[in-house]
Design an enzyme around this catalytic site. Sequence first.
Site, PDB file in Angstrom:
ATOM      1  N   CYS A   9       1.014  -1.086   0.296  1.00 19.71           N
ATOM      2  CA  CYS A   9      -0.012  -0.648  -0.194  1.00 19.71           C
ATOM      3  C   CYS A   9       0.939   0.894  -0.262  1.00 19.71           C
ATOM      4  CB  CYS A   9      -1.422  -0.008   0.823  1.00 19.71           C
ATOM      5  SG  CYS A   9      -2.112   1.047   1.085  1.00 19.71           S
ATOM      6  N   ASP A 128      -5.562  -3.356  11.823  1.00 18.66           N
ATOM      7  CA  ASP A 128      -4.262  -2.830  11.667  1.00 18.66           C
ATOM      8  C   ASP A 128      -4.612  -2.317  13.642  1.00 18.66           C
ATOM      9  OD1 ASP A 128      -2.306  -0.867  11.057  1.00 18.66           O
ATOM     10  OD2 ASP A 128      -2.932   0.473   9.492  1.00 18.66           O
TER      11      ASP A 128
END
Length: 218
Positions: A9, A128
């Site tokens: 990412c 996360d």
Amino acid sequence: MSRTRIKICGLTREADVADAVEAGADALGFVLYPKSPRALTPERAAELARRLPPFVTPVLLFVNAEPAAVAHAGQLLPQALLQFHGDETPEQCAAAGRPWLRAARMAPGFDLLDFARRHTGATGLLLDTHVEAYGGSGKVFDWSLIPPSVPIPVVLSGGLNPANVTDGVLRVRPWAVDVSSGVERDKGIKDAALMRRFCQAVREADARAAESKDTPPC
């Protein structure tokens, strides 16, 4: 056991896109959150995504974006998967009529199973580390917080890097892993060697998991 998918990412440059693909990434994430140091415009994300070969998926990351902004980006990248990283409700995530990932901010006391039940339309839950700000933290959360049998595919994120991702895959057995700062030289500037090492470490974990599964008990 299926192969662990790899998402890298925070891509911002053509060279990094090429290096990520060469390293073996299955998906590349483009950040459309203006406050991020890795932020892109939808037009720039579409420009970079046009360089992807077949079967490498672009992912668009949003944080509390207006529906019109999500729709606009989706029109520019019709092949993209959407990722919601803010306070979006399940209804807001589904409103675009596209496959989507939902980020879950992991912390003690967070009920991931309840979160999964409320987001049954998600194609995956990206786990996360909980921080006060939105977006990635670059820090590892306590993987023991992940309950068994989460009913939606899990994407393990948060502080992963070439040194710890093998352990993460073996302990969590996620559907996919997600990395950003762990393969960077600077914010938004990826390191080709780190991306290769990260992907190799995931493949090593998959091979070790397969060996342990095939080895008969003593």
